[in-house]
Design a protein around this motif. Structure first.
Motif, mmCIF file in Angstrom:
data_model
loop_
_atom_site.group_PDB
_atom_site.id
_atom_site.type_symbol
_atom_site.label_atom_id
_atom_site.label_comp_id
_atom_site.label_asym_id
_atom_site.label_seq_id
_atom_site.Cartn_x
_atom_site.Cartn_y
_atom_site.Cartn_z
ATOM 1 N N ASP A 1 29.188 -17.963 -27.362
ATOM 2 C CA ASP A 1 28.342 -17.031 -26.639
ATOM 3 C C ASP A 1 28.412 -15.635 -27.242
ATOM 4 N N SER A 2 29.615 -15.176 -27.563
ATOM 5 C CA SER A 2 29.741 -13.834 -28.151
ATOM 6 C C SER A 2 29.162 -13.798 -29.563
ATOM 7 N N SER B 1 25.470 -13.658 -29.236
ATOM 8 C CA SER B 1 25.104 -12.318 -28.760
ATOM 9 C C SER B 1 25.040 -11.332 -29.918
ATOM 10 N N GLN C 1 21.736 -9.403 -31.035
ATOM 11 C CA GLN C 1 21.780 -7.937 -31.037
ATOM 12 C C GLN C 1 21.321 -7.369 -32.374
ATOM 13 N N ARG D 1 20.026 -20.849 -25.765
ATOM 14 C CA ARG D 1 20.510 -19.457 -25.685
ATOM 15 C C ARG D 1 19.589 -18.512 -26.454
ATOM 16 N N SER E 1 15.965 -15.869 -25.185
ATOM 17 C CA SER E 1 15.878 -14.434 -25.478
ATOM 18 C C SER E 1 14.697 -14.090 -26.385
#
Length: 993
Positions: free
Chosen positions: A292-293, A296, A300, A334, A338
């Protein structure tokens, strides 16, 4: 005496002799003998350094003994580790040590494991400092075995890593003419298998890979990325955790900045592998969710680039996101959660077609990823929640005037249709409407063809929608009259062509085939009854569409039999009707009997027949052959004809019926080999007679082909011998003199390849033929029939004939080339492997002798025949024969016959690339002749000569430099050639020089 001698050289000779004997007879030794010898050789390891190589050879022999006592393997290795400084030995002796270790690891694994980590440490000492690639390949394999077989590494993990990783990245260039054949890639793959063999290396390897990724060396970056990808297959979250930020930073930088497509591809593969690795990791309740990180971080760093007005980093960002999203279902959800909505917003925001195309292409990339996971639950899928805006964006692209945007929209439509349950029934109807509009009415052919292809790929998924909505609309358009007011004949004809193509394209499901085939046949019948000047071309178009459908039906037994039952009798009935005497003076009859139309019907019937089961084929052949031999028309639809059908009968009034032998050829020569043909001997005799006596070249040729095809598949035996002897007896007088010499030559050519296969017996491969002499020869060549050499000799003899010589020379092309209609494997013909090589070996020496003994007026015939043979020969075979034939090829370039010139040039061009050393010896002659031919009056020869001049640049530079100025000046002239294709080749060739 030698073993006890005080001189070390003498002792070495004694031990060498003993070791050589042991290498021959180690399998005969008894256990006690092995024990004594091992103890002796171990003690000799402490002897003078001159003795050691021979001692190691003896120990290698003993390491292969099955009766080696327990404990001796350990004893030998301990002695080597303690007494021998391996890296001070010569390469061969070091290799011997590795062989001893390998032998013991394969036969005494448990004993060696008893040494614990000491064995690993001992091997590290042996390998440390190795430089020879031959030894490294063996050493790397030992390390892989140490890890794979779970030998104890103990505290020496880092030392083992260091002793292998010092070679990373591999920097090795094999010496010229290296007899060992070790390539850099071999070492790279072997070392990579070591480095990626255990997670224990991760803490040492990952920093090394990051360091090499940051270097300037392209090869180091590629090797590092590929190694990282390999490591991800065995690593887990624990090994990667510390290094993920640095790895992501390096991968992102390379994709954003690199100019190398290879590096970008490997970066994306590595990111995909990292994401997949993290997706596989099993998390404990208190551990951090690294996936997940990690995702991310990717979002980002990439997401905001999708919104930049200049769209500079849009594609690199999209590729990174797609690489991560494709790793697992979890990463897909995921990232798409987004990104998809953002892309749809950007699509709506931008109005320029080019920008919309870029955004839709990115969206398409994510849609294609969804296909990997199949059907997903509605509450899990971001895509399903965006169904309406996604469909809206895709449909708007289909309405855009930009062809490029339309093409992306069609691709997206195909992907959406493949997602189970995504499109509603109303969406599907809209999809069909869009595809019909694009296929039929879009001006640009690219969009039209893409729409037809999309319809073909979606039709098997939604057969009811396409058969119920698309087929009726296409039928309506096809049957409409002149079209709208003011619509030109040309536009109407173009619309009809597209309707026919679309009907064929959508016929990818049996239920749809049952709807489209009657429409196509009905249109063909309508065209046949018409009186328009375009009838011939219209008939050809329908036949081409039917052929397309036939090919698509071949893998489905039900569809194949339906097509065959519907189409073959219908085509035969129409042809028979047109060939009736009262029809031959009317325009429709003439149109269907024209060579162009019959030639278009041949592949339809052939494709409808080749994939039939033997049982169904036998059922069909029982109707078709009696039609041609007995005039039995009862199985044909609309079978009330004004007179009998007698294609093998006498009389000029039957000339039209004889032309239909082409359709018989298409059918019987496509049958499976084990299908019995009724009345075959009678049929062969009729075909032989027709091919020799018919005045129509088209009919004579197809009869000869049909004869050859049947001969090629005929079981060996007395009946075949009889029919072949009959054929030879008919050909020989005709070849000698008379008005039918050319027909006899055609028959000779076709039957000869069929015979080539015959000599091997009934079961071997065979081929078919065209005009009788030509066809017979080809049919026998393919089966290696004994008579084929006799017929080839007749053909060689005709090269000296001033009248038939040029045609006989062209016959060699027929013998060597793939036959498009009858004598090929797709039609179940008997084609022996390497028949071309055999033909070359048997006949090229005769061609060369004939050339040297021929008169000046027929020499060109031999050169033409030779160039045809060489042109169809596999290039590796040709390269080996090149030194003996090159002088003749160069002489062929001086021949005035443009066919000889063209064939020779096309033969020489690949040889310049594949045999530069041999061609370099003749560079002066080659340059002169190629430059002369760039001024040939024939465009094809000028193009071929320029391509050869271009290929000359692959020769060594030192060979070419003396000719550089001359060639560049000479190639200036074709730059102004009146033909664009010639100018294009001239630019390429001159630029390379």
């Amino acid at each position: 005496f030698c073993l006890e001698n005080t001189d070390p050289r003498t002792r070495a000779r004694g031990i060498q002799l003993l070791s050589q004997v042991l290498l021959q007879c180690y399998s005969l030794l008894q256990e006690k003998e092995v024990l004594h010898l091992v103890l002796f050789y171990e003690s000799r390891l402490q002897d003078n350094h001159l003795v050691i190589p021979s001692v190691l050879q003896g120990l290698r022999a003993l390491s292969m003994c099955e009766v080696l006592s327990p404990g001796l393997a350990v004893s030998v290795l301990k002695a080597i580790f303690q007494e021998v400084h391996v890296q001070s030995l010569l390469q061969l002796d070091r290799h011997t040590v590795y062989s001893i270790i390998t032998n013991f690891m394969s036969t005494r694994e448990e004993e060696l494991k008893g040494l614990g980590a000491n064995f690993t440490f001992g091997f590290i000492q042996v390998m440390d400092g190795e430089k020879d690639p031959r030894n490294l390949l063996v050493a790397f394999q030992i390390v892989r075995d140490l890890i794979a077989k779970e030998y104890a590494l103990g505290p020496f993990v880092e030392e083992l890593f260091e002793v292998t990783s010092c070679y990373f990245p591999v920097d090795f260039t094999p010496p010229p003419n290296d007899p060992h054949g070790i390539q850099r890639e071999d070492l790279i793959l072997s070392l990579r298998a070591v480095l990626a063999s255990t997670p224990q290396f991760a803490e040492f390897l990952l920093p090394l890979l990051i360091e090499k990724l940051d270097s300037e060396l392209q090869s180091a970056k590629l090797d590092s990325l590929q190694t990282l990808t390999a490591c991800c297959a065995i690593y887990g979250q624990k090994e990667l955790q510390e290094f993920l930020p640095s790895l992501w930073s390096s991968l992102r930088r390379e994709v954003f900045q690199t100019a190398s497509e290879k590096i970008e591809t490997e970066c994306l593969a590595a990111l995909h592998a990292l994401s997949a690795c993290l997706s596989r990791s099993v998390l404990s309740s208190d551990s951090e969710d690294l996936l997940d990180s990690f995702l991310s971080s990717i979002l980002q760093d990439c997401r905001h680039h999708l919104c930049e007005p200049d769209m500079k980093l849009v594609w690199p960002s999209a590729k990174l996101l797609q690489a991560a999203a494709g790793a697992s279902l979890r990463t897909y959800h995921r990232i798409t959660h987004s990104v998809l909505l953002l892309l749809l917003e950007q699509y709506t925001k931008h109005t320029q077609s080019s920008q919309r195309r870029t955004i839709l292409e990115m969206l398409l990339g994510f849609l294609e990823l969804q296909q990997k996971w199949g059907h997903v639950e509605e509450d899990e899928s971001t895509l399903l929640s965006l169904q309406a805006p996604v469909c809206s964006a895709v449909f708007s692209a289909l309405l855009d005037p930009s062809v490029q945007l339309q093409l992306v929209g069609i691709k997206a439509l195909t992907v959406l249709g493949s997602l189970q349950g995504f499109l509603s029934s109303s969406d599907l109807e809209l999809v069909v409407d869009h595809l019909i509009r694009l296929a039929l009415h879009e001006e640009d052919s690219q969009s039209s063809e893409a729409a037809m292809e999309a319809a073909g790929s979606l039709a098997p998924t939604y057969p009811k929608v396409f058969s119920g909505r698309m087929v009726p609309r296409l039928e309506e358009e096809l049957q409409s009259g002149r079209g709208g007011k003011g619509e030109s004949d040309h536009n109407h004809h173009s619309l009809q062509q597209r309707c026919l193509q679309a009907l064929a394209a959508v016929s990818t499901h049996t239920s749809i085939v049952r709807e489209t085939v009657p429409v196509l046949l009905q249109h063909l019948q309508k065209v046949q009854k018409g009186t328009e000047a375009r009838n011939t071309q219209d008939m050809v178009s329908v036949c081409q569409s039917l052929h397309h459908v036939a090919l698509q039906c071949q893998q489905d037994a039900e569809g194949c039999w339906y097509f065959h039952q519907m189409v073959v009798p219908c085509l035969l009935a129409m042809a028979v009707q047109a060939a009736m005497p009262e029809s031959t003076h009317t325009l429709p009859g003439k149109a269907l009997l024209e060579e162009e139309v019959l030639a278009a019907m041949i592949p339809v019937i052939s494709a409808a027949t080749t994939h039939l089961s033997p049982e169904l084929a036998a059922q069909s052949v029982s109707h078709v052959v009696p039609l041609f031999l007995d005039g039995e028309v009862s199985f044909l639809p609309q079978n009330s004809f004004p007179c009998s059908f007698q294609p093998f009968g006498d009389g000029e009034c039957l000339e039209a019926q004889r032309r239909l032998v082409a359709l018989l050829m298409a059918f019987v020569c496509s049958l499976p080999r084990d299908v019995a043909i009724p009345q075959q001997e009678w049929l062969l005799r009729e075909l032989l007679a027709l091919s020799c006596s018919c005045n129509c070249p088209f009919t004579a040729t197809t009869a000869a082909k049909c004869f050859a095809g049947l001969v090629n598949k005929h079981p060996a035996g007395h009946q075949l011998d009889e029919i072949l002897q009959l054929a030879v007896n008919r050909m020989e007088p005709s070849l000698a003199e008379g008005p039918r010499r050319m027909q006899a030559l055609t028959l000779l050519l076709w039957v000869r390849p069929a015979l080539d296969e015959w000599g091997r017996g009934a079961g071997g491969p065979r081929l078919a033929l065209t005009v009788l002499p030509a066809q017979v020869t080809k049919a026998l060549v393919l089966r290696y029939h004994p008579l084929s050499s006799c017929l080839t000799d007749k053909l060689l003899g005709l090269l000296g004939d001033t009248e038939l010589g040029p045609a006989a020379a062209d016959g060699f092309s027929l013998l060597m080339a793939e036959s498009p209609d009858v004598l090929h494997k797709g039609c179940h013909a008997d084609v022996r492997i390497m028949f071309r090589q055999r033909f070359f070996t048997d006949n090229v020496p005769k061609l060369v002798r004939g050339f040297h003994g021929a008169g000046p007026d027929v020499k060109a015939n031999y050169l033409k025949g030779l160039s045809h043979v060489l042109n169809h020969l596999p290039k590796p075979v040709l390269v080996t024969e090149l030194p003996t034939l090159l002088s003749l090829l160069l002489e062929a370039l001086s021949c005035s016959d443009r066919v000889v010139q063209l064939s020779t040039l096309s033969c020489l061009q690949p040889l310049l690339l594949e045999a530069p050393q041999i061609m370099s010896l003749h560079v002066d002659t080659l340059v002169t002749k190629f430059l002369n031919l760039t001024s040939s009056p024939t465009m094809a020869v000028r193009i071929a000569a320029l391509r050869c001049a271009h290929a000359l640049t692959s020769l060594p530079t030192t060979v070419l430099l003396p000719y550089k100025g001359r060639v560049i000046r000479a190639l200036a002239k074709p730059l102004d050639d009146k033909k664009r294709l010639v100018r294009k080749e001239a630019v390429a060739a001159r630029g390379e020089w």
